[in-house]
Write a protein that holds these residues in place. Structure first.
Motif, PDB file in Angstrom:
ATOM      1  N   ALA A  26       2.278   5.809   0.731  1.00  0.00           N
ATOM      2  CA  ALA A  26       0.952   5.013   0.035  1.00  0.00           C
ATOM      3  C   ALA A  26       1.512   3.672  -0.155  1.00  0.00           C
ATOM      4  O   ALA A  26       2.773   3.501  -0.695  1.00  0.00           O
ATOM      5  N   PRO A  27       0.787   2.546  -0.282  1.00  0.00           N
ATOM      6  CA  PRO A  27       1.148   1.430  -0.559  1.00  0.00           C
ATOM      7  C   PRO A  27       1.823   1.230  -2.062  1.00  0.00           C
ATOM      8  O   PRO A  27       2.768   0.370  -2.292  1.00  0.00           O
ATOM      9  N   ALA A  44       7.491  -6.815   0.811  1.00  0.00           N
ATOM     10  CA  ALA A  44       6.516  -5.956   1.185  1.00  0.00           C
ATOM     11  C   ALA A  44       4.928  -6.457   1.179  1.00  0.00           C
ATOM     12  O   ALA A  44       3.937  -5.868   1.881  1.00  0.00           O
ATOM     13  N   HIS A  45       4.748  -7.307   0.231  1.00  0.00           N
ATOM     14  CA  HIS A  45       3.086  -7.767   0.256  1.00  0.00           C
ATOM     15  C   HIS A  45       3.043  -9.231   0.690  1.00  0.00           C
ATOM     16  O   HIS A  45       1.754  -9.934   0.307  1.00  0.00           O
ATOM     17  N   MET A  46       4.118  -9.390   1.716  1.00  0.00           N
ATOM     18  CA  MET A  46       3.600 -10.952   2.114  1.00  0.00           C
ATOM     19  C   MET A  46       2.944 -10.955   3.616  1.00  0.00           C
ATOM     20  O   MET A  46       2.664 -11.917   4.274  1.00  0.00           O
ATOM     21  N   ARG A  73      11.538  -1.359   7.128  1.00  0.00           N
ATOM     22  CA  ARG A  73      11.185  -0.494   6.140  1.00  0.00           C
ATOM     23  C   ARG A  73      10.544  -1.100   4.976  1.00  0.00           C
ATOM     24  O   ARG A  73       9.399  -0.837   4.498  1.00  0.00           O
ATOM     25  N   ASP A  74      11.368  -1.889   4.495  1.00  0.00           N
ATOM     26  CA  ASP A  74      10.976  -2.674   3.302  1.00  0.00           C
ATOM     27  C   ASP A  74      10.200  -4.067   3.324  1.00  0.00           C
ATOM     28  O   ASP A  74       9.689  -4.409   2.537  1.00  0.00           O
ATOM     29  N   VAL A  75      10.447  -4.555   4.694  1.00  0.00           N
ATOM     30  CA  VAL A  75      10.056  -6.040   4.855  1.00  0.00           C
ATOM     31  C   VAL A  75       8.490  -5.899   5.453  1.00  0.00           C
ATOM     32  O   VAL A  75       7.824  -6.406   5.169  1.00  0.00           O
ATOM     33  N   ILE A  76       8.251  -4.838   6.301  1.00  0.00           N
ATOM     34  CA  ILE A  76       6.979  -4.900   6.946  1.00  0.00           C
ATOM     35  C   ILE A  76       5.876  -4.416   6.047  1.00  0.00           C
ATOM     36  O   ILE A  76       6.131  -3.489   5.317  1.00  0.00           O
ATOM     37  N   PRO A 134      -0.251  -1.416   4.114  1.00  0.00           N
ATOM     38  CA  PRO A 134      -0.584  -1.195   5.457  1.00  0.00           C
ATOM     39  C   PRO A 134      -0.672  -2.493   6.417  1.00  0.00           C
ATOM     40  O   PRO A 134      -0.446  -3.506   5.595  1.00  0.00           O
ATOM     41  N   SER A 135      -0.342  -2.232   7.692  1.00  0.00           N
ATOM     42  CA  SER A 135      -0.457  -3.429   8.347  1.00  0.00           C
ATOM     43  C   SER A 135      -1.344  -4.659   8.334  1.00  0.00           C
ATOM     44  O   SER A 135      -2.411  -4.366   7.788  1.00  0.00           O
ATOM     45  N   LYS A 136      -0.973  -5.882   8.389  1.00  0.00           N
ATOM     46  CA  LYS A 136      -1.735  -6.718   8.380  1.00  0.00           C
ATOM     47  C   LYS A 136      -2.896  -6.834   9.509  1.00  0.00           C
ATOM     48  O   LYS A 136      -2.337  -6.404  10.635  1.00  0.00           O
TER      49      LYS A 136
END
Lengths: 169, 300
Positions: A26-27, A113-115, A155-158, A161-163
């Motif tokens: 979960a985000p 994570a939220h970039m 795992r921390d950077v991407i 959910p996906s852009k």
């Protein structure tokens, strides 16, 4: 044959629906903070020497930063940030991993994570790092030792959910 | 049979269309606003195409999804392979589409040229047996490249639907059918700190010589076979390694043995690779067959 074919198509469709749903965390809340940096992996100075010592590593990191900022795929993520400061954090992180006698003092990797960083963006950065290391004559075995420690940071950077794939206006 | 051929043709046509990309100026305008559309993964991390068309090594499917698509992208690959043996020539060509690094759909055609042996057996010199293979593969868990802090490999399950065009001949040789389906499970792990890739595959199959000699035999059903690959990557654009593949031995009149090969793969650019190797395909019809394996792959 066609009965088994349709069975397989059915199975594959159900896996597409089911697997991503259970595989993605979960985000919110944010994943627990791992150690702020990757572990030191070298017991001796063999790895840092393969990077040309602190001096060689500093030059490679500067080249890496130049390549990233010139890389149209990912340069946008660095707009508005202090490039010298980021370069310093990168140097300290690499140096600590290579047992080069530095301490990384930056934040956890999950600040990314939220970039909205995609897996392709992450790999683009890796390609720039590989190009910089190769240009600075870092041998392949030493490159891969560093990359092996950095890879799980995906795992921390991407973004989760996906852009979305749609153009963002 | 016709339907399988048509599906293969449409798949290849879709591919060619997908490879037509916008001109550089349009692409540059788009790149600022759009995430990358293609080829997000790292060089050679889609493997090459194995003989039946799935992403893998030369003979063995890997758990990797072919092409360079990430979990947000669609990727693909096309290939042509020739194995020139003592008495026979095996050719294979085809392509695959990888969807979101999750699902892989492949289509390929294998042909088996009997050359002089065809004349000796009364089939005619250069008599060919042709097989169409449609493949499906689903990645279940793991990321062979990114999960460097875990032992868990990337695991995928797959199926290969095969259809041989010489039903009469293969039945005369003792096979039960000219069509058959293989199911497999593959586990693939890149040990990046050691620049080494390892793959293990278990396949449930009835195929005789990949299906070239039909499927099944007297009193023989499915058998579980093992396949494996180990590759060392001394550079980002180079891999060399070893593979094996065990096979059933269903036909009384044509002994069948395991295959193995030694290979070198070179990717001068991210989108092109050439693989060459020495292949020992074991006993095929007449005697033990060894020869040169050459394959060209393009991936995006």
């Amino acid at each position: 044959m066609f009965r088994s074919l349709s069975l397989w198509i059915g199975l594959s469709l159900s896996s597409i629906l089911v697997v991503p749903a259970v595989a993605q965390p979960a985000p919110l809340p944010l994943p627990p903070a791992r150690s702020a940096t990757a572990p030191t992996i070298a017991q001796d100075d063999r790895l840092i020497r393969a990077f040309g010592g602190q001096e060689g590593l500093r030059a490679m990191t500067a080249d890496f930063m130049r390549r990233v900022l010139a890389d149209q795929r990912i340069a946008i993520f660095f707009v508005g940030f202090d490039h010298a400061k980021i370069e310093g954090h990168l140097y300290n992180q690499f140096c600590q991993i290579l047992n080069g006698g530095c301490v990384y003092t930056g934040r956890d990797m999950n600040i990314h994570a939220h970039m909205g960083i995609t897996e392709a963006d992450f790999y683009a950065l890796v390609e720039d790092l590989q190009a910089a290391m190769t240009a600075h004559k870092v041998p392949n075995w030493a490159q891969n030792k560093l990359l092996a420690v950095l890879a799980p940071q995906a795992r921390d950077v991407i973004a989760v959910p996906s852009k979305p794939l749609e153009p963002q206006n | 049979m016709k339907r399988v051929r048509a599906i293969a043709a449409y798949t290849l046509a879709a591919f060619l269309l997908a490879m037509v990309q916008p001109s550089p100026s349009v692409a540059q305008d788009l790149v600022q606003d759009m995430p990358q559309a293609f080829s997000g993964r790292l060089k050679l991390t889609g493997g090459v195409n194995q003989i039946e068309g799935a992403a893998g090594g030369g003979f063995t499917p890997w758990a990797l999804i072919g092409g360079y698509g990430t979990k947000d992208q669609v990727g693909g690959a096309m290939f042509a392979t020739q194995v020139t043996l003592d008495d026979f020539t095996v050719q294979s060509f085809g392509g695959l589409i990888g969807w979101r690094n999750r699902l892989e759909i492949s289509a390929a055609q294998q042909s088996f040229d009997t050359r002089e042996v065809g004349a000796a057996l009364g089939l005619g010199r250069g008599f060919k047996i042709t097989q169409n293979t449609m493949g499906l593969k689903i990645r279940l868990v793991g990321d062979a490249v990114l999960d460097q802090d875990r032992l868990l490999p990337q695991i995928a399950v797959g199926a290969q639907f095969k259809s041989n065009d010489r039903g009469g001949l293969v039945r005369a040789l003792g096979a039960q059918d000219s069509q058959g389906t293989d199911y497999y499970v593959s586990a693939t792990k890149l040990f990046l700190a050691h620049s080494t890739l390892v793959n293990l595959t278990v396949r449930s199959t009835q195929a005789n010589q990949y299906g070239i000699l039909g499927f099944g035999g007297l009193g023989k059903g499915r058998s579980l076979e093992s396949e494996g690959s180990i590759a060392y990557l001394p550079r980002q654009d180079l891999a060399f390694g070893f593979e094996w593949r065990t096979k059933p031995d269903n036909l009384a009149i044509a002994k069948e043995e395991a295959a193995m090969d030694l290979f070198v793969a070179y990717a001068p650019t991210k989108n092109w690779s050439v693989t060459a190797g020495y292949a020992d395909l074991g006993h095929i019809v007449t005697r033990s067959q060894t020869g040169l394996y050459v394959s060209v792959n393009t991936s995006f």
